[in-house]
Design an enzyme around this catalytic site. Structure first.
Site, PDB file in Angstrom:
ATOM      1  N   SER A 373       0.585   6.539  -9.619  1.00 29.06           N
ATOM      2  CA  SER A 373      -0.500   7.067 -10.454  1.00 29.06           C
ATOM      3  C   SER A 373      -1.808   6.718  -9.770  1.00 29.06           C
ATOM      4  O   SER A 373      -2.119   5.547  -9.578  1.00 29.06           O
ATOM      5  CB  SER A 373      -0.457   6.466 -11.859  1.00 29.06           C
ATOM      6  OG  SER A 373      -1.582   6.876 -12.609  1.00 29.06           O
ATOM      7  N   ARG A 374      -2.574   7.728  -9.386  1.00 24.50           N
ATOM      8  CA  ARG A 374      -3.786   7.485  -8.597  1.00 24.50           C
ATOM      9  C   ARG A 374      -5.012   7.228  -9.456  1.00 24.50           C
ATOM     10  O   ARG A 374      -6.071   6.918  -8.939  1.00 24.50           O
ATOM     11  CB  ARG A 374      -4.057   8.689  -7.687  1.00 24.50           C
ATOM     12  CG  ARG A 374      -2.894   9.033  -6.758  1.00 24.50           C
ATOM     13  CD  ARG A 374      -3.272  10.110  -5.756  1.00 24.50           C
ATOM     14  NE  ARG A 374      -2.123  10.492  -4.961  1.00 24.50           N
ATOM     15  CZ  ARG A 374      -1.379  11.564  -5.197  1.00 24.50           C
ATOM     16  NH1 ARG A 374      -1.684  12.351  -6.203  1.00 24.50           N
ATOM     17  NH2 ARG A 374      -0.339  11.844  -4.432  1.00 24.50           N
TER      18      ARG A 374
END
Length: 511
Positions: A373-374
């Site tokens: 998850s960026r």
């Protein structure tokens, strides 16, 4: 005498008829009217080739002589290729077609909540007609950069492995990807069900799915979630290709209504792989040149302009958010295929589900090595961030060590401790469907894991321990539950209290 009365009666009747005729003639509009219409030249496979209508615009809605609607998909020099949005049985060559001057619009508003509708907003359940308050175009521009705000609030999915390791934020786009039948829809439905006690409105869009699978998904939300705050947009595999192509755009428009009002919305698109196949089918039928894997060149732009509409708006625009969870399917775990690589590059991270983990009964079958998850980690609640920091690294070390120890035993005590802890991490991350965990329970369980409390019990016992944590916290540590919900950081004494509460459930005592 009777003859005379009959004559008078018919004479009076004739006068009245003549008077009505004169009034109708006086009110009739006898001025000339120009009507522009086209003609269906060919009809096949849900695509109508139309001649005429020189002023029609791209994506304009067309209306056929029998009342059916279509969408102008391609404009050639001498013809229009329109995809049908209704049953094409009654459409044949020679029928008249007229333009509406409007793009496709769908109803939006509170009246859609709790309903099952098709991509045009027509009800598919047994409820009353939709009490629409407004209509909006299905194709809308994405918010500009200046109109967006930072992603800083979490989307609590209730799935421990997601919330702890790959946290999502409001306004994020997180791809759920994996092979067929690996639990992709289940993860998305868990996220929808967990919004039962939140302020988020959920939109579930089914594209090209079997009707039985769609029914199961809707029934799961109705049983475990809050269906009165959900909209179900359905374009099953049996529907017209045009409706399947339109469904994600219609779902986004319905969700954007709530975002633009300053509220928060979550949209699940199940799935974009089938949507891409539908777009390829329509493109080949309308004779667009094929490219890689026979997809047309605009397939990236199609999904990019769709998913860019997910955003968190700035406070000046109300501060609403739209979070997108698109789903994509891979073949034999191949993430390097055309559509998966497109979607991975468009979205802000991906949750990868592995078929081997699924076959090994690890549910949800999330591959912690490939998933990322960026954005959402910055929105993760502080207490959860405190206790989840090392879990991903410890779990990755365990998986690597486990692979090397399959051929023989382990004598080193350090390796044995790593294997023991890794087995407990695997058991903690396992979770049954439709059983979401609130964040306070997740923090307590992970704090106990980090403190070694769970090392003394068998991994199988952790599943029985999980549902008991919530009641104990509410009874003995409601202040800590409130602190976690208020995004406060926990000190060492508070964490120790949580550990002791979980330890009391295991029956292992201090040690």
């Amino acid at each position: 005498m009777p003859v005379t009365s009959d004559r008078a009666f018919f004479a009076d009747l004739g006068d009245r008829w003549l008077e009505r005729g004169r009034k109708r003639l006086q009110s009739a509009d006898l001025t000339p009217h120009a009507e522009i219409f086209g003609v269906v030249e060919e009809m096949a496979d849900g695509i109508a080739r139309i001649s005429g209508l020189p002023d029609v615009r791209l994506n304009e809605q067309l209306r056929f002589e029998g009342g059916e609607t279509g969408l102008a998909l391609t404009l050639d020099a001498d013809s229009i290729s329109a995809v049908l949005l209704d049953d094409a049985v009654r459409i044949e060559a020679g029928m008249r077609v007229s333009g509406t001057g409007e793009v496709v619009r769908v109803p939006v508003g509170e009246g859609l909540l709790g309903r099952v509708v098709d991509p045009l907003g027509r009800p598919l359940d047994d409820g009353p007609p939709i009490a629409e308050t407004d209509t909006l175009p299905v194709e809308r521009p994405a918010p500009a950069i200046i109109e967006r705000d930072l992603v800083s609030s979490p989307v609590e999915t209730g799935v421990l492995v997601v919330d702890a390791l790959f946290a999502l934020g409001r306004g994020q786009r997180e791809l759920i990807i994996g092979d067929r039948a690996t639990g992709k829809t289940s993860v998305a439905l868990d996220a929808i069900i967990n919004q039962k006690h939140s302020d988020m409105v959920c939109v579930y869009v089914a594209v090209g799915q079997r009707a039985s699978a769609i029914d199961r998904a809707i029934e799961a939300v109705r049983t475990h979630g809050a269906p009165e705050r959900c909209i179900f947009v359905v374009a099953s595999a049996a529907e017209a290709s045009g409706l399947q192509w339109l469904a994600p755009f219609a779902g986004f428009t319905m969700a954007e209504y709530f975002r633009d009002k300053g509220q928060h919305a979550l949209i699940v698109i199940d799935d974009l792989t089938r949507h891409a196949a539908t777009h390829r089918e329509l493109a080949l039928l309308t004779r667009e040149p094929p490219g890689r894997e026979a997809y047309p060149g605009d397939i990236f732009y199609l999904h990019a302009r769709l998913l860019e509409r997910a955003a968190r708006l700035s406070p000046e625009l109300g501060g609403g958010s739209l979070t997108a969870l698109p789903i994509a399917e891979t073949d034999a775990g191949n993430l390097s295929a055309y559509i998966p690589t497109n979607l991975i590059s468009i979205t802000d991270g991906q949750i990868v589900l592995d078929s081997r983990l699924f076959a090994a009964n690890q549910r949800p079958a999330v591959d912690v090595g490939l998933s990322v998850s960026r954005v959402g980690g910055k929105a993760q609640k502080r207490a959860l961030r405190q206790v989840s920091g090392r879990i991903r690294l410890d779990y990755a070390q365990f998986l690597e060590l486990e692979m090397f120890t399959r051929l023989g035993g382990v004598s080193d005590p350090r390796f044995k401790a790593t294997l023991t802890r890794g087995e407990r991490i695997r058991a903690v991350l396992a979770q049954t469907r439709f059983s979401p965990m609130r964040q306070a329970d997740q923090v307590a369980l992970l704090a106990a894991l980090n403190a070694g409390v769970l090392d003394a019990i068998e991994p199988e016992a952790i599943a029985a321990l999980r549902p008991r944590i919530g009641s104990v916290l509410d009874a003995s540590a409601d202040d800590l539950v409130a602190a976690i919900e208020d995004n406060e950081k926990l000190d060492d004494a508070a964490l120790e209290r949580l550990v002791d509460l979980v330890r009391s459930l295991t029956g292992t005592g201090h040690g």
